[in-house]
Design a protein around this motif. Structure first.
Motif, PDB file in Angstrom:
ATOM      1  N   ALA A 199       0.830  -1.204   0.000  1.00 27.95           N
ATOM      2  CA  ALA A 199       0.000   0.000   0.000  1.00 27.95           C
ATOM      3  C   ALA A 199       0.864   1.254   0.000  1.00 27.95           C
ATOM      4  O   ALA A 199       0.538   2.251  -0.664  1.00 27.95           O
ATOM      5  CB  ALA A 199      -0.934  -0.013   1.208  1.00 27.95           C
ATOM      6  N   VAL A 200       1.981   1.212   0.717  1.00 19.77           N
ATOM      7  CA  VAL A 200       2.904   2.348   0.717  1.00 19.77           C
ATOM      8  C   VAL A 200       3.519   2.526  -0.673  1.00 19.77           C
ATOM      9  O   VAL A 200       3.647   3.653  -1.171  1.00 19.77           O
ATOM     10  CB  VAL A 200       3.996   2.156   1.775  1.00 19.77           C
ATOM     11  CG1 VAL A 200       5.066   3.248   1.657  1.00 19.77           C
ATOM     12  CG2 VAL A 200       3.389   2.160   3.174  1.00 19.77           C
ATOM     13  N   ASP A 201       3.890   1.435  -1.319  1.00 19.49           N
ATOM     14  CA  ASP A 201       4.444   1.516  -2.674  1.00 19.49           C
ATOM     15  C   ASP A 201       3.438   2.148  -3.638  1.00 19.49           C
ATOM     16  O   ASP A 201       3.801   2.978  -4.481  1.00 19.49           O
ATOM     17  CB  ASP A 201       4.837   0.128  -3.173  1.00 19.49           C
ATOM     18  CG  ASP A 201       6.034  -0.449  -2.437  1.00 19.49           C
ATOM     19  OD1 ASP A 201       6.777   0.338  -1.809  1.00 19.49           O
ATOM     20  OD2 ASP A 201       6.220  -1.679  -2.477  1.00 19.49           O
ATOM     21  N   ARG A 202       2.174   1.762  -3.509  1.00 14.92           N
ATOM     22  CA  ARG A 202       1.145   2.343  -4.388  1.00 14.92           C
ATOM     23  C   ARG A 202       0.979   3.838  -4.108  1.00 14.92           C
ATOM     24  O   ARG A 202       0.839   4.635  -5.041  1.00 14.92           O
ATOM     25  CB  ARG A 202      -0.185   1.615  -4.192  1.00 14.92           C
ATOM     26  CG  ARG A 202      -0.193   0.183  -4.718  1.00 14.92           C
ATOM     27  CD  ARG A 202      -1.604  -0.390  -4.763  1.00 14.92           C
ATOM     28  NE  ARG A 202      -2.192  -0.506  -3.426  1.00 14.92           N
ATOM     29  CZ  ARG A 202      -2.079  -1.576  -2.647  1.00 14.92           C
ATOM     30  NH1 ARG A 202      -1.355  -2.627  -3.065  1.00 14.92           N
ATOM     31  NH2 ARG A 202      -2.647  -1.612  -1.462  1.00 14.92           N
ATOM     32  N   ALA A 203       1.011   4.209  -2.837  1.00 16.40           N
ATOM     33  CA  ALA A 203       0.879   5.622  -2.493  1.00 16.40           C
ATOM     34  C   ALA A 203       2.049   6.432  -3.038  1.00 16.40           C
ATOM     35  O   ALA A 203       1.875   7.545  -3.558  1.00 16.40           O
ATOM     36  CB  ALA A 203       0.786   5.777  -0.975  1.00 16.40           C
ATOM     37  N   ARG A 204       3.261   5.872  -2.944  1.00 19.92           N
ATOM     38  CA  ARG A 204       4.444   6.569  -3.457  1.00 19.92           C
ATOM     39  C   ARG A 204       4.328   6.783  -4.960  1.00 19.92           C
ATOM     40  O   ARG A 204       4.645   7.870  -5.470  1.00 19.92           O
ATOM     41  CB  ARG A 204       5.702   5.772  -3.128  1.00 19.92           C
ATOM     42  CG  ARG A 204       6.990   6.467  -3.545  1.00 19.92           C
ATOM     43  CD  ARG A 204       8.218   5.584  -3.320  1.00 19.92           C
ATOM     44  NE  ARG A 204       8.309   5.129  -1.948  1.00 19.92           N
ATOM     45  CZ  ARG A 204       8.177   3.869  -1.565  1.00 19.92           C
ATOM     46  NH1 ARG A 204       7.928   2.912  -2.483  1.00 19.92           N
ATOM     47  NH2 ARG A 204       8.282   3.527  -0.303  1.00 19.92           N
ATOM     48  N   ALA A 205       3.840   5.785  -5.683  1.00 21.51           N
ATOM     49  CA  ALA A 205       3.733   5.889  -7.133  1.00 21.51           C
ATOM     50  C   ALA A 205       2.704   6.930  -7.566  1.00 21.51           C
ATOM     51  O   ALA A 205       2.805   7.494  -8.663  1.00 21.51           O
ATOM     52  CB  ALA A 205       3.369   4.523  -7.725  1.00 21.51           C
ATOM     53  N   GLN A 206       1.739   7.211  -6.709  1.00 24.52           N
ATOM     54  CA  GLN A 206       0.677   8.152  -7.064  1.00 24.52           C
ATOM     55  C   GLN A 206       0.990   9.593  -6.699  1.00 24.52           C
ATOM     56  O   GLN A 206       0.302  10.514  -7.146  1.00 24.52           O
ATOM     57  CB  GLN A 206      -0.627   7.721  -6.381  1.00 24.52           C
ATOM     58  CG  GLN A 206      -1.181   6.399  -6.898  1.00 24.52           C
ATOM     59  CD  GLN A 206      -2.321   5.876  -6.050  1.00 24.52           C
ATOM     60  OE1 GLN A 206      -2.759   6.530  -5.105  1.00 24.52           O
ATOM     61  NE2 GLN A 206      -2.803   4.682  -6.376  1.00 24.52           N
ATOM     62  N   LEU A 207       2.028   9.817  -5.907  1.00 22.67           N
ATOM     63  CA  LEU A 207       2.366  11.174  -5.510  1.00 22.67           C
ATOM     64  C   LEU A 207       2.944  11.960  -6.677  1.00 22.67           C
ATOM     65  O   LEU A 207       3.676  11.421  -7.515  1.00 22.67           O
ATOM     66  CB  LEU A 207       3.379  11.147  -4.358  1.00 22.67           C
ATOM     67  CG  LEU A 207       2.843  10.660  -3.014  1.00 22.67           C
ATOM     68  CD1 LEU A 207       3.991  10.465  -2.027  1.00 22.67           C
ATOM     69  CD2 LEU A 207       1.815  11.631  -2.455  1.00 22.67           C
ATOM     70  N   THR A 208       2.610  13.240  -6.756  1.00 22.91           N
ATOM     71  CA  THR A 208       3.111  14.114  -7.816  1.00 22.91           C
ATOM     72  C   THR A 208       4.191  15.036  -7.265  1.00 22.91           C
ATOM     73  O   THR A 208       4.226  15.317  -6.065  1.00 22.91           O
ATOM     74  CB  THR A 208       1.978  14.960  -8.397  1.00 22.91           C
ATOM     75  OG1 THR A 208       1.518  15.897  -7.387  1.00 22.91           O
ATOM     76  CG2 THR A 208       0.808  14.078  -8.833  1.00 22.91           C
ATOM     77  N   PRO A 209       5.069  15.555  -8.127  1.00 23.45           N
ATOM     78  CA  PRO A 209       6.071  16.518  -7.656  1.00 23.45           C
ATOM     79  C   PRO A 209       5.451  17.743  -6.999  1.00 23.45           C
ATOM     80  O   PRO A 209       6.027  18.300  -6.061  1.00 23.45           O
ATOM     81  CB  PRO A 209       6.825  16.885  -8.939  1.00 23.45           C
ATOM     82  CG  PRO A 209       6.654  15.695  -9.833  1.00 23.45           C
ATOM     83  CD  PRO A 209       5.283  15.180  -9.544  1.00 23.45           C
ATOM     84  N   GLN A 210       4.286  18.163  -7.462  1.00 23.62           N
ATOM     85  CA  GLN A 210       3.628  19.327  -6.872  1.00 23.62           C
ATOM     86  C   GLN A 210       3.250  19.069  -5.408  1.00 23.62           C
ATOM     87  O   GLN A 210       3.239  19.987  -4.590  1.00 23.62           O
ATOM     88  CB  GLN A 210       2.374  19.695  -7.666  1.00 23.62           C
ATOM     89  CG  GLN A 210       2.645  20.274  -9.048  1.00 23.62           C
ATOM     90  CD  GLN A 210       3.089  19.223 -10.057  1.00 23.62           C
ATOM     91  OE1 GLN A 210       2.865  18.028  -9.852  1.00 23.62           O
ATOM     92  NE2 GLN A 210       3.709  19.675 -11.139  1.00 23.62           N
ATOM     93  N   GLN A 211       2.957  17.829  -5.064  1.00 25.77           N
ATOM     94  CA  GLN A 211       2.587  17.505  -3.690  1.00 25.77           C
ATOM     95  C   GLN A 211       3.784  17.481  -2.740  1.00 25.77           C
ATOM     96  O   GLN A 211       3.622  17.757  -1.545  1.00 25.77           O
ATOM     97  CB  GLN A 211       1.893  16.141  -3.640  1.00 25.77           C
ATOM     98  CG  GLN A 211       0.502  16.106  -4.250  1.00 25.77           C
ATOM     99  CD  GLN A 211      -0.059  14.705  -4.233  1.00 25.77           C
ATOM    100  OE1 GLN A 211       0.389  13.827  -4.971  1.00 25.77           O
ATOM    101  NE2 GLN A 211      -1.045  14.475  -3.366  1.00 25.77           N
ATOM    102  N   THR A 212       4.952  17.134  -3.257  1.00 22.89           N
ATOM    103  CA  THR A 212       6.094  16.898  -2.363  1.00 22.89           C
ATOM    104  C   THR A 212       7.220  17.920  -2.482  1.00 22.89           C
ATOM    105  O   THR A 212       8.079  17.973  -1.600  1.00 22.89           O
ATOM    106  CB  THR A 212       6.686  15.504  -2.631  1.00 22.89           C
ATOM    107  OG1 THR A 212       7.159  15.450  -3.994  1.00 22.89           O
ATOM    108  CG2 THR A 212       5.641  14.417  -2.411  1.00 22.89           C
ATOM    109  N   TRP A 213       7.271  18.735  -3.542  1.00 23.89           N
ATOM    110  CA  TRP A 213       8.377  19.675  -3.745  1.00 23.89           C
ATOM    111  C   TRP A 213       8.486  20.610  -2.556  1.00 23.89           C
ATOM    112  O   TRP A 213       7.472  21.067  -2.026  1.00 23.89           O
ATOM    113  CB  TRP A 213       8.158  20.490  -5.019  1.00 23.89           C
ATOM    114  CG  TRP A 213       9.370  21.265  -5.449  1.00 23.89           C
ATOM    115  CD1 TRP A 213      10.354  20.852  -6.290  1.00 23.89           C
ATOM    116  CD2 TRP A 213       9.718  22.589  -5.026  1.00 23.89           C
ATOM    117  NE1 TRP A 213      11.309  21.827  -6.422  1.00 23.89           N
ATOM    118  CE2 TRP A 213      10.944  22.913  -5.653  1.00 23.89           C
ATOM    119  CE3 TRP A 213       9.134  23.534  -4.190  1.00 23.89           C
ATOM    120  CZ2 TRP A 213      11.590  24.127  -5.476  1.00 23.89           C
ATOM    121  CZ3 TRP A 213       9.774  24.749  -3.996  1.00 23.89           C
ATOM    122  CH2 TRP A 213      10.982  25.042  -4.625  1.00 23.89           C
ATOM    123  N   PRO A 214       9.703  20.903  -2.093  1.00 25.87           N
ATOM    124  CA  PRO A 214      11.032  20.634  -2.656  1.00 25.87           C
ATOM    125  C   PRO A 214      11.624  19.275  -2.276  1.00 25.87           C
ATOM    126  O   PRO A 214      12.814  19.044  -2.495  1.00 25.87           O
ATOM    127  CB  PRO A 214      11.868  21.766  -2.064  1.00 25.87           C
ATOM    128  CG  PRO A 214      11.225  22.049  -0.749  1.00 25.87           C
ATOM    129  CD  PRO A 214       9.761  21.848  -0.953  1.00 25.87           C
TER     130      PRO A 214
END
Length: 454
Positions: free
Chosen positions: A346-361
């Motif tokens: 489930a963590v792997d799936r969540a990581r794959a769905q994250l966008t750069p806009q959500q996590t930058w910088p």
């Protein structure tokens, strides 16, 4: 929740319950449900210490009781009733903070009687997990080993599920009854703001007002930290403007994380450093050096804050911290009632769905690599208390939502999220302040004085 951030400065994090009665400060209730073993508190002039006995399991299905230590000020004629400060964390005891709070918030105590207590699993009765404690200290972002997590859960045993925030909320209401109070005003700092919100949702008829400082929203903390990640660039740029630095620390932070893949360690360092200096002096320069290929100073800062986060369980219990976060939290796999075997996927799936806009910088690996998430990834499956319905409104009472614009522990984005749930809310954001605004900022203290005394 952290947010509740556990770290060095969670020692300043506290929640305040202010009990209001029409006839002034009530006497302590006697007999069943009251305080026992009352005597002068050692080293605390004017305070009486006693024990509040609460059920281990408030549902009554599991036998056993816990004794919570309580300190009560001697101002029995306080016209506005009792102030009960709740320590933060989760995992921090309250009684060691009595002297500090008495000094910092002194103008309140002509009108209110101060009461503080050690929440379940803290202080002299702290839940003990030695290896997890050594690895995390007072941090909730430091990444523990899987072995330390599973050893902790095994040492605590099945009773660990009785250390959720819902259990603390029930303890608070029992304390309210022991003090003889009907309605209380709740002032919560950091994790305490979350407990204050949950108390108001569970007992709306016993709340007259709320002060929420360094706000954790009522839906609980986000183990992916998707508010704090982008807030880092905003906070560092504000600090850069204040100190006259000539670089762009947001862009440099992004370059550092991309080059060294050290996002969790950098975020942990920054959220500790805000308590040292809300202006983050020197941080933009070391980020710029690291972005240009010279990470030595940055690595030294990271190591230094790791060492500074060291703390014994009696000051901040990581056993209690993990027990509470894993019981309260909602993760990519759901709750701790989800089988352990499917959580990593489930963590792997969540990581794959994250966008750069959500996590930058930062990056997606940072969001899914923080201690707030990994501490519960291998926590054993257990029954968890039900959460209140999402986006449930707070009671129709006055609410002060207080924050600092340099806060990464509980960014102002969380404050504004909770403000949407406060029908009578007032937002005060103090420029240049970081976490725990009312105990560390004169304008923050004045905002609380105006609210509680005005």
């Amino acid at each position: 929740m952290a947010r509740k951030r556990g770290r060095v400065a969670a020692v300043l994090g506290a929640a305040v319950l202010v009990a209001g009665t029409a006839m002034g400060s009530p006497a302590l209730a006697a007999g069943h449900g009251g305080l026992t073993d009352q005597a002068p508190c050692p080293g605390l002039d004017g305070f009486t210490c006693g024990t509040l006995t609460v059920p281990l399991d408030h549902s009554g299905h599991r036998p056993g009781t816990l004794g919570l230590r309580v300190a009560v000020g001697g101002n029995t004629d306080a016209p506005k009733g009792d102030i009960v400060f709740l320590a933060g964390g989760p995992g921090q005891p309250g009684l060691p903070l009595v002297g500090r709070i008495t000094q910092r918030m002194a103008p309140l105590f002509a009108q209110y009687r101060l009461v503080m207590f050690d929440q379940r699993g803290t202080g002299a009765n702290a839940l003990q997990c030695p290896e997890l404690q050594d690895q995390m200290g007072s941090s909730d972002l430091a990444v523990p080993t899987q072995q330390a997590v599973t050893d902790c859960a095994a040492a605590l045993g099945p009773d660990r599920r009785f250390y959720s925030s819902a259990d603390t909320v029930a303890d608070i209401d029992q304390l309210r009854q022991a003090l003889g109070d009907h309605r209380i005003t709740v002032d919560g700092v950091s994790y305490g703001s979350f407990v204050a919100e949950r108390y108001a949702l569970a007992h709306p008829g016993h709340v007259s007002a709320l002060v929420l400082d360094s706000v954790v929203p009522q839906q609980s903390y986000d183990p992916l930290d998707l508010a704090a990640l982008p807030a880092s660039a905003r906070v560092l740029r504000l600090a850069c403007q204040a100190t006259g630095c000539t670089t762009d620390p947001g862009a440099d932070l992004a370059a550092v994380v991309n080059k060294y893949h050290n996002g969790p360690a950098v975020l942990d360092m920054l959220t500790t450093y805000e308590f040292v200096d809300p202006d983050f002096k020197g941080i933009p320069e070391i980020l710029h050096q690291a972005a240009e290929g010279h990470p030595e100073q940055l690595e030294g800062y990271i190591q230094g804050t790791r060492e500074g986060d060291a703390a014994p369980a009696e000051l901040l219990s990581q056993g209690l911290h993990a027990s509470t976060l894993c019981a309260d939290g909602r993760f990519p796999w759901g709750s701790s009632d989800t089988p352990v075997e499917g959580r990593a996927a489930a963590v792997d799936r969540a990581r794959a769905q994250l966008t750069p806009q959500q996590t930058w910088p930062y990056d997606a690996a940072t969001a899914t690599g923080l201690g707030t998430l990994l501490s519960c990834l291998s926590w054993p499956r257990e029954e968890v208390p039900p959460a209140p319905p999402a986006h449930r409104k707070l009671p129709h009472v006055p609410v002060l939502l207080l924050g600092g614009d340099r806060d990464l522990s509980t960014p102002t984005e969380w404050l504004r999220q909770e403000a949407e749930q406060a029908p009578l809310g007032k937002v005060v954001i103090v420029p240049g302040a970081a976490h725990s605004v009312q105990t560390r900022s004169a304008p923050g203290r004045q905002a609380v004085y105006d609210f509680l005394l005005g």
